[in-house]
Scaffold this motif. Structure first.
Motif, PDB file in Angstrom:
ATOM      1  N   ALA A  97       0.834  -1.205   0.000  1.00  0.00           N
ATOM      2  CA  ALA A  97       0.000   0.000   0.000  1.00  0.00           C
ATOM      3  C   ALA A  97       0.869   1.255   0.000  1.00  0.00           C
ATOM      4  O   ALA A  97       0.593   2.216  -0.732  1.00  0.00           O
ATOM      5  CB  ALA A  97      -0.933  -0.010   1.213  1.00  0.00           C
ATOM      6  N   PHE A  98       1.938   1.265   0.780  1.00  0.00           N
ATOM      7  CA  PHE A  98       2.825   2.416   0.867  1.00  0.00           C
ATOM      8  C   PHE A  98       3.490   2.699  -0.479  1.00  0.00           C
ATOM      9  O   PHE A  98       3.420   3.811  -0.996  1.00  0.00           O
ATOM     10  CB  PHE A  98       3.884   2.172   1.951  1.00  0.00           C
ATOM     11  CG  PHE A  98       4.873   3.291   2.092  1.00  0.00           C
ATOM     12  CD1 PHE A  98       4.587   4.385   2.897  1.00  0.00           C
ATOM     13  CD2 PHE A  98       6.095   3.252   1.437  1.00  0.00           C
ATOM     14  CE1 PHE A  98       5.506   5.423   3.040  1.00  0.00           C
ATOM     15  CE2 PHE A  98       7.018   4.276   1.575  1.00  0.00           C
ATOM     16  CZ  PHE A  98       6.719   5.368   2.372  1.00  0.00           C
ATOM     17  N   TYR A  99       4.139   1.714  -1.066  1.00  0.00           N
ATOM     18  CA  TYR A  99       4.873   1.932  -2.318  1.00  0.00           C
ATOM     19  C   TYR A  99       3.942   2.229  -3.499  1.00  0.00           C
ATOM     20  O   TYR A  99       4.302   3.003  -4.382  1.00  0.00           O
ATOM     21  CB  TYR A  99       5.803   0.748  -2.611  1.00  0.00           C
ATOM     22  CG  TYR A  99       7.042   0.772  -1.755  1.00  0.00           C
ATOM     23  CD1 TYR A  99       8.145   1.524  -2.135  1.00  0.00           C
ATOM     24  CD2 TYR A  99       7.097   0.099  -0.547  1.00  0.00           C
ATOM     25  CE1 TYR A  99       9.284   1.577  -1.347  1.00  0.00           C
ATOM     26  CE2 TYR A  99       8.234   0.146   0.248  1.00  0.00           C
ATOM     27  CZ  TYR A  99       9.319   0.889  -0.155  1.00  0.00           C
ATOM     28  OH  TYR A  99      10.445   0.950   0.625  1.00  0.00           O
ATOM     29  N   PHE A 103       3.668   2.674  -7.952  1.00  0.00           N
ATOM     30  CA  PHE A 103       4.079   1.392  -8.517  1.00  0.00           C
ATOM     31  C   PHE A 103       2.873   0.516  -8.836  1.00  0.00           C
ATOM     32  O   PHE A 103       1.863   0.553  -8.144  1.00  0.00           O
ATOM     33  CB  PHE A 103       4.975   0.628  -7.546  1.00  0.00           C
ATOM     34  CG  PHE A 103       6.371   1.156  -7.439  1.00  0.00           C
ATOM     35  CD1 PHE A 103       7.019   1.747  -8.509  1.00  0.00           C
ATOM     36  CD2 PHE A 103       7.067   1.042  -6.249  1.00  0.00           C
ATOM     37  CE1 PHE A 103       8.315   2.216  -8.408  1.00  0.00           C
ATOM     38  CE2 PHE A 103       8.365   1.506  -6.132  1.00  0.00           C
ATOM     39  CZ  PHE A 103       8.986   2.089  -7.215  1.00  0.00           C
ATOM     40  N   ASP A 104       3.022  -0.284  -9.871  1.00  0.00           N
ATOM     41  CA  ASP A 104       2.046  -1.318 -10.217  1.00  0.00           C
ATOM     42  C   ASP A 104       2.571  -2.652  -9.712  1.00  0.00           C
ATOM     43  O   ASP A 104       3.785  -2.893  -9.725  1.00  0.00           O
ATOM     44  CB  ASP A 104       1.894  -1.424 -11.743  1.00  0.00           C
ATOM     45  CG  ASP A 104       1.388  -0.136 -12.365  1.00  0.00           C
ATOM     46  OD1 ASP A 104       0.456   0.467 -11.811  1.00  0.00           O
ATOM     47  OD2 ASP A 104       1.937   0.248 -13.412  1.00  0.00           O
ATOM     48  N   VAL A 105       1.671  -3.530  -9.298  1.00  0.00           N
ATOM     49  CA  VAL A 105       2.065  -4.889  -8.930  1.00  0.00           C
ATOM     50  C   VAL A 105       2.182  -5.690 -10.216  1.00  0.00           C
ATOM     51  O   VAL A 105       1.210  -5.854 -10.946  1.00  0.00           O
ATOM     52  CB  VAL A 105       1.045  -5.539  -7.972  1.00  0.00           C
ATOM     53  CG1 VAL A 105       1.435  -6.971  -7.662  1.00  0.00           C
ATOM     54  CG2 VAL A 105       0.928  -4.726  -6.686  1.00  0.00           C
ATOM     55  N   GLN A 106       3.372  -6.189 -10.503  1.00  0.00           N
ATOM     56  CA  GLN A 106       3.617  -6.953 -11.723  1.00  0.00           C
ATOM     57  C   GLN A 106       3.466  -8.449 -11.498  1.00  0.00           C
ATOM     58  O   GLN A 106       3.136  -9.185 -12.416  1.00  0.00           O
ATOM     59  CB  GLN A 106       4.997  -6.631 -12.282  1.00  0.00           C
ATOM     60  CG  GLN A 106       5.104  -5.182 -12.713  1.00  0.00           C
ATOM     61  CD  GLN A 106       6.462  -4.838 -13.287  1.00  0.00           C
ATOM     62  OE1 GLN A 106       7.450  -5.528 -13.079  1.00  0.00           O
ATOM     63  NE2 GLN A 106       6.513  -3.742 -14.024  1.00  0.00           N
ATOM     64  N   ALA A 107       3.730  -8.887 -10.273  1.00  0.00           N
ATOM     65  CA  ALA A 107       3.556 -10.296  -9.892  1.00  0.00           C
ATOM     66  C   ALA A 107       3.519 -10.343  -8.378  1.00  0.00           C
ATOM     67  O   ALA A 107       4.017  -9.443  -7.705  1.00  0.00           O
ATOM     68  CB  ALA A 107       4.698 -11.152 -10.429  1.00  0.00           C
ATOM     69  N   TRP A 159       5.434 -12.267  -1.392  1.00  0.00           N
ATOM     70  CA  TRP A 159       6.340 -11.365  -2.099  1.00  0.00           C
ATOM     71  C   TRP A 159       5.562 -10.594  -3.141  1.00  0.00           C
ATOM     72  O   TRP A 159       4.451 -10.976  -3.502  1.00  0.00           O
ATOM     73  CB  TRP A 159       7.497 -12.132  -2.756  1.00  0.00           C
ATOM     74  CG  TRP A 159       7.028 -13.247  -3.652  1.00  0.00           C
ATOM     75  CD1 TRP A 159       6.806 -14.549  -3.290  1.00  0.00           C
ATOM     76  CD2 TRP A 159       6.686 -13.169  -5.037  1.00  0.00           C
ATOM     77  NE1 TRP A 159       6.351 -15.276  -4.366  1.00  0.00           N
ATOM     78  CE2 TRP A 159       6.283 -14.450  -5.457  1.00  0.00           C
ATOM     79  CE3 TRP A 159       6.689 -12.139  -5.981  1.00  0.00           C
ATOM     80  CZ2 TRP A 159       5.875 -14.732  -6.756  1.00  0.00           C
ATOM     81  CZ3 TRP A 159       6.290 -12.420  -7.279  1.00  0.00           C
ATOM     82  CH2 TRP A 159       5.896 -13.708  -7.648  1.00  0.00           C
ATOM     83  N   ALA A 160       6.161  -9.514  -3.632  1.00  0.00           N
ATOM     84  CA  ALA A 160       5.537  -8.728  -4.699  1.00  0.00           C
ATOM     85  C   ALA A 160       6.624  -8.091  -5.557  1.00  0.00           C
ATOM     86  O   ALA A 160       7.651  -7.641  -5.045  1.00  0.00           O
ATOM     87  CB  ALA A 160       4.636  -7.639  -4.116  1.00  0.00           C
ATOM     88  N   PHE A 161       6.393  -8.084  -6.871  1.00  0.00           N
ATOM     89  CA  PHE A 161       7.256  -7.400  -7.828  1.00  0.00           C
ATOM     90  C   PHE A 161       6.546  -6.118  -8.227  1.00  0.00           C
ATOM     91  O   PHE A 161       5.406  -6.160  -8.701  1.00  0.00           O
ATOM     92  CB  PHE A 161       7.503  -8.261  -9.064  1.00  0.00           C
ATOM     93  CG  PHE A 161       8.410  -9.442  -8.842  1.00  0.00           C
ATOM     94  CD1 PHE A 161       8.955  -9.736  -7.610  1.00  0.00           C
ATOM     95  CD2 PHE A 161       8.719 -10.268  -9.898  1.00  0.00           C
ATOM     96  CE1 PHE A 161       9.789 -10.820  -7.422  1.00  0.00           C
ATOM     97  CE2 PHE A 161       9.552 -11.364  -9.731  1.00  0.00           C
ATOM     98  CZ  PHE A 161      10.097 -11.636  -8.489  1.00  0.00           C
ATOM     99  N   LEU A 162       7.218  -4.980  -8.036  1.00  0.00           N
ATOM    100  CA  LEU A 162       6.626  -3.679  -8.302  1.00  0.00           C
ATOM    101  C   LEU A 162       7.394  -2.955  -9.394  1.00  0.00           C
ATOM    102  O   LEU A 162       8.612  -3.063  -9.480  1.00  0.00           O
ATOM    103  CB  LEU A 162       6.653  -2.822  -7.030  1.00  0.00           C
ATOM    104  CG  LEU A 162       6.018  -3.429  -5.782  1.00  0.00           C
ATOM    105  CD1 LEU A 162       6.205  -2.506  -4.597  1.00  0.00           C
ATOM    106  CD2 LEU A 162       4.552  -3.717  -6.017  1.00  0.00           C
TER     107      LEU A 162
END
Length: 155
Positions: A28-30, A36-40, A49-52
């Motif tokens: 939520a912060f980033y 940023f978009d969540v890519q995965a 985990w999350a890729f931004l």
């Protein structure tokens, strides 16, 4: 015997991986602060985990595997910096951070050093990771907090 060392010719920084304590809070912060978009994303309970990124480019990866706040006094990451085009964009990020109640390391936009036009804001994420958003010019109206020393080096 001769040893040949091959030096990469087109070396660029790839993505930055950060350990976080609560993935949902950091996501939520980033997303809110940097757009940023969540890519995965990995959602297994023990492997979150999350890729931004933005515009299809991976910039930051978040790994929920930390059990405490970032320790700025230890060897490792000093701070993570993001460049924007204008000082007005820096001020826009500052306004969002103020709404979120983020902790700033300096009061408002500051230059990177005395007599330098580049500068920005310095703050921490929810886990205490030190971050910077800066523009290449437009910050010279404020005094440099560290004088001639690099502002981004001593906070």
């Amino acid at each position: 015997m001769t040893t040949t060392t091959a030096v990469p010719t087109a070396l660029k920084t790839g993505h930055i991986g950060l350990n976080v304590t609560e993935l949902d809070r950091s996501l939520a912060f980033y997303q809110r602060v940097l757009g940023f978009d969540v890519q995965a994303q990995g959602t297994e309970a023990d492997r979150r985990w999350a890729f931004l990124g933005r515009d299809g480019k991976l910039l930051v990866t978040l790994w929920q595997q930390a059990d405490g706040e970032f320790a700025g006094g230890r060897a490792g990451l000093h701070h993570l910096s993001f460049q924007v085009e204008t000082i007005e964009e820096v001020q826009g990020v500052q306004a969002v951070l103020e709404e979120l109640g983020a902790s700033f390391l300096y009061d408002g936009v500051v230059p990177h050093g005395e007599g330098v036009s580049s500068g920005g804001i310095f703050f921490t994420d929810p886990d205490g990771i030190r971050l910077e958003v800066y523009a290449p010019s437009g910050a010279d109206s404020a005094p440099a907090p560290s004088g001639a020393a690099p502002t981004c080096g001593f906070f």
